[in-house]
Design a protein around this motif. Sequence first.
Motif, PDB file in Angstrom:
ATOM      1  N   GLY A 160     -69.873  51.031   9.949  1.00 38.73           N
ATOM      2  CA  GLY A 160     -70.389  49.903  10.699  1.00 38.73           C
ATOM      3  C   GLY A 160     -71.850  50.111  11.015  1.00 38.73           C
ATOM      4  N   SER A 161     -72.545  49.012  11.304  1.00 38.13           N
ATOM      5  CA  SER A 161     -73.978  49.086  11.556  1.00 38.13           C
ATOM      6  C   SER A 161     -74.287  48.539  12.948  1.00 38.13           C
ATOM      7  CB  SER A 161     -74.746  48.286  10.498  1.00 38.13           C
ATOM      8  OG  SER A 161     -76.131  48.335  10.719  1.00 38.13           O
ATOM      9  N   PRO A 162     -74.458  49.414  13.940  1.00 36.75           N
ATOM     10  CA  PRO A 162     -74.752  48.958  15.311  1.00 36.75           C
ATOM     11  C   PRO A 162     -76.197  48.526  15.512  1.00 36.75           C
ATOM     12  CG  PRO A 162     -74.705  51.337  15.256  1.00 36.75           C
ATOM     13  CD  PRO A 162     -74.310  50.873  13.878  1.00 36.75           C
ATOM     14  N   ALA A 163     -77.081  48.882  14.585  1.00 35.08           N
ATOM     15  CA  ALA A 163     -78.492  48.516  14.678  1.00 35.08           C
ATOM     16  C   ALA A 163     -79.065  48.489  13.258  1.00 35.08           C
ATOM     17  CB  ALA A 163     -79.251  49.512  15.550  1.00 35.08           C
ATOM     18  N   PRO A 164     -80.130  47.718  13.024  1.00 30.43           N
ATOM     19  CA  PRO A 164     -80.711  47.646  11.682  1.00 30.43           C
ATOM     20  C   PRO A 164     -81.053  49.025  11.122  1.00 30.43           C
ATOM     21  CG  PRO A 164     -81.657  45.955  13.095  1.00 30.43           C
ATOM     22  CD  PRO A 164     -80.826  46.836  13.981  1.00 30.43           C
ATOM     23  N   GLY A 165     -80.592  49.267   9.886  1.00 32.18           N
ATOM     24  CA  GLY A 165     -80.894  50.527   9.218  1.00 32.18           C
ATOM     25  C   GLY A 165     -80.050  51.700   9.657  1.00 32.18           C
ATOM     26  N   LEU A 166     -79.129  51.475  10.605  1.00 31.89           N
ATOM     27  CA  LEU A 166     -78.301  52.562  11.139  1.00 31.89           C
ATOM     28  C   LEU A 166     -76.830  52.294  10.814  1.00 31.89           C
ATOM     29  CD1 LEU A 166     -78.351  55.152  12.900  1.00 31.89           C
ATOM     30  CD2 LEU A 166     -77.927  53.661  14.875  1.00 31.89           C
ATOM     31  N   TRP A 167     -76.137  53.309  10.295  1.00 34.82           N
ATOM     32  CA  TRP A 167     -74.726  53.177   9.933  1.00 34.82           C
ATOM     33  C   TRP A 167     -73.937  54.326  10.539  1.00 34.82           C
ATOM     34  CZ3 TRP A 167     -72.625  49.134   7.190  1.00 34.82           C
ATOM     35  CH2 TRP A 167     -73.546  48.243   6.608  1.00 34.82           C
ATOM     36  N   VAL A 168     -72.741  54.038  11.019  1.00 29.63           N
ATOM     37  CA  VAL A 168     -71.894  55.061  11.628  1.00 29.63           C
ATOM     38  C   VAL A 168     -70.455  54.896  11.153  1.00 29.63           C
ATOM     39  CG1 VAL A 168     -73.329  55.234  13.697  1.00 29.63           C
ATOM     40  CG2 VAL A 168     -71.413  53.622  13.658  1.00 29.63           C
ATOM     41  N   VAL A 169     -69.718  56.008  11.220  1.00 30.14           N
ATOM     42  CA  VAL A 169     -68.295  55.979  10.924  1.00 30.14           C
ATOM     43  C   VAL A 169     -67.665  57.205  11.591  1.00 30.14           C
ATOM     44  CG1 VAL A 169     -68.544  57.250   8.735  1.00 30.14           C
ATOM     45  CG2 VAL A 169     -66.540  55.804   9.109  1.00 30.14           C
ATOM     46  N   PRO A 170     -66.500  57.057  12.237  1.00 26.77           N
ATOM     47  CA  PRO A 170     -65.857  58.206  12.887  1.00 26.77           C
ATOM     48  C   PRO A 170     -65.060  59.049  11.888  1.00 26.77           C
ATOM     49  CG  PRO A 170     -64.594  56.238  13.325  1.00 26.77           C
ATOM     50  CD  PRO A 170     -65.810  55.801  12.567  1.00 26.77           C
ATOM     51  N   ASP A 171     -65.725  59.476  10.831  1.00 26.87           N
ATOM     52  CA  ASP A 171     -65.073  60.263   9.792  1.00 26.87           C
ATOM     53  C   ASP A 171     -66.139  61.017   9.000  1.00 26.87           C
ATOM     54  OD1 ASP A 171     -63.563  61.376   7.800  1.00 26.87           O
ATOM     55  OD2 ASP A 171     -62.855  59.484   6.941  1.00 26.87           O
ATOM     56  N   ALA A 172     -66.371  62.264   9.381  1.00 23.75           N
ATOM     57  CA  ALA A 172     -67.374  63.067   8.685  1.00 23.75           C
ATOM     58  C   ALA A 172     -66.954  63.393   7.261  1.00 23.75           C
ATOM     59  CB  ALA A 172     -67.625  64.368   9.463  1.00 23.75           C
ATOM     60  N   GLY A 173     -65.676  63.200   6.946  1.00 20.07           N
ATOM     61  CA  GLY A 173     -65.181  63.524   5.619  1.00 20.07           C
ATOM     62  C   GLY A 173     -65.623  62.584   4.523  1.00 20.07           C
ATOM     63  N   VAL A 174     -66.277  61.455   4.887  1.00 21.11           N
ATOM     64  CA  VAL A 174     -66.716  60.518   3.861  1.00 21.11           C
ATOM     65  C   VAL A 174     -68.123  60.833   3.364  1.00 21.11           C
ATOM     66  CG1 VAL A 174     -65.268  58.688   4.829  1.00 21.11           C
ATOM     67  CG2 VAL A 174     -67.681  58.830   5.492  1.00 21.11           C
ATOM     68  N   ALA A 175     -68.667  61.975   3.754  1.00 18.23           N
ATOM     69  CA  ALA A 175     -70.050  62.312   3.387  1.00 18.23           C
ATOM     70  C   ALA A 175     -70.251  62.273   1.872  1.00 18.23           C
ATOM     71  CB  ALA A 175     -70.423  63.689   3.937  1.00 18.23           C
ATOM     72  N   ASP A 176     -69.313  62.826   1.115  1.00 19.46           N
ATOM     73  CA  ASP A 176     -69.456  62.830  -0.345  1.00 19.46           C
ATOM     74  C   ASP A 176     -69.442  61.410  -0.909  1.00 19.46           C
ATOM     75  OD1 ASP A 176     -69.627  65.567  -0.351  1.00 19.46           O
ATOM     76  OD2 ASP A 176     -67.529  65.897  -0.909  1.00 19.46           O
ATOM     77  N   LYS A 177     -68.600  60.553  -0.339  1.00 20.02           N
ATOM     78  CA  LYS A 177     -68.531  59.172  -0.815  1.00 20.02           C
ATOM     79  C   LYS A 177     -69.814  58.419  -0.468  1.00 20.02           C
ATOM     80  CE  LYS A 177     -63.495  58.886  -0.545  1.00 20.02           C
ATOM     81  NZ  LYS A 177     -62.330  58.192   0.085  1.00 20.02           N
ATOM     82  N   VAL A 178     -70.358  58.690   0.707  1.00 26.07           N
ATOM     83  CA  VAL A 178     -71.626  58.074   1.093  1.00 26.07           C
ATOM     84  C   VAL A 178     -72.727  58.530   0.142  1.00 26.07           C
ATOM     85  CG1 VAL A 178     -73.408  57.990   2.874  1.00 26.07           C
ATOM     86  CG2 VAL A 178     -70.995  57.768   3.509  1.00 26.07           C
ATOM     87  N   ALA A 179     -72.742  59.815  -0.177  1.00 26.41           N
ATOM     88  CA  ALA A 179     -73.741  60.335  -1.110  1.00 26.41           C
ATOM     89  C   ALA A 179     -73.617  59.661  -2.474  1.00 26.41           C
ATOM     90  CB  ALA A 179     -73.588  61.851  -1.245  1.00 26.41           C
TER      91      ALA A 179
END
Length: 298
Positions: A160-179
């Motif tokens: 989710g994006s709480p502010a422009p250019g900023l994204w958050v998710v309560p799951d550190a395990g998705v780091a590889d997928k984000v990359a």
Amino acid sequence: MATVPPEKTPGTDGGIVLNTADSSLDQATLRDELGDASARSLLLTMLGEFAYPRREAVWTSTLLSAFTALGVEEKSARQSTARVAAEGLLSSERAGRRTRWSLTDAGGELLREGTERIYSFLADAHEWNSQWLLMSVAVPETQRKLRHQLRTQLTWLGMGSPAPGLWVVPDAGVADKVAAVLDGLGIRSSAFVWTGTWAEIGDLHAMIGAAWELDTVAEQYRKFLSVFQPEPLTGAEAFVAQVRLVQSWRRFPFLDPDLPQSLLPEDWPGRAAAATFHECHDIWHAEAQRAWVEWVPE
């Protein structure tokens, strides 16, 4: 079922016309549930539910009968089939004067991944280790297509994006997928990513409300619960009901970030909707499959 986010195509795009024949299914509800779906979207749902599990080719006449039950005109049905074939998801084979369609490797993989995502979604209440992933990424306003692709793919990961250019998710395990998303879009050098716990500074629930439109998602879940009831149906009615059910449910993995229970409102309707989805599917499955088989020519 496709793994790509559901289409948001207007009902007039794709030429969908709903039948008005008498049915125990509410016609107004039917229009609401299928009126916004393109013929292509319905085709992918049908292939995922009835063709992919059988690993068999599908005759054009079978698809046309199924589309007719859903109220889709023959012209739109044929156009959507040709479109999906042009995308490399179907291949055709002539048998005399008839044509049958087979899923390509790409089509089969698309439906396999989609089926796994849809039927496992909200199946279990996952444990949470309180770890967040936070990403800052800058994409110029002028690159609208790139911004749209980034938003679509990150939202699909539950971010989710709480502010422009900023994204958050309560799951550190998705780091590889984000990359992988950043690499695929060629913007890895423009992003900064951190993982860690909430510092308890500021209003956590305000941040969650800004990042994800949970009120809207909850409203959609409640609508889903009001529309679908696990009642016995037979024949084509069961087929239509099951397609409607899956067509409606397949949107939620894109809409709902599947947050940990501790971050959700107490009256969150997601789990109840998931239970209803599986119960309805179990009740209608056999009859819907039987209707499909009856449309298969000898």
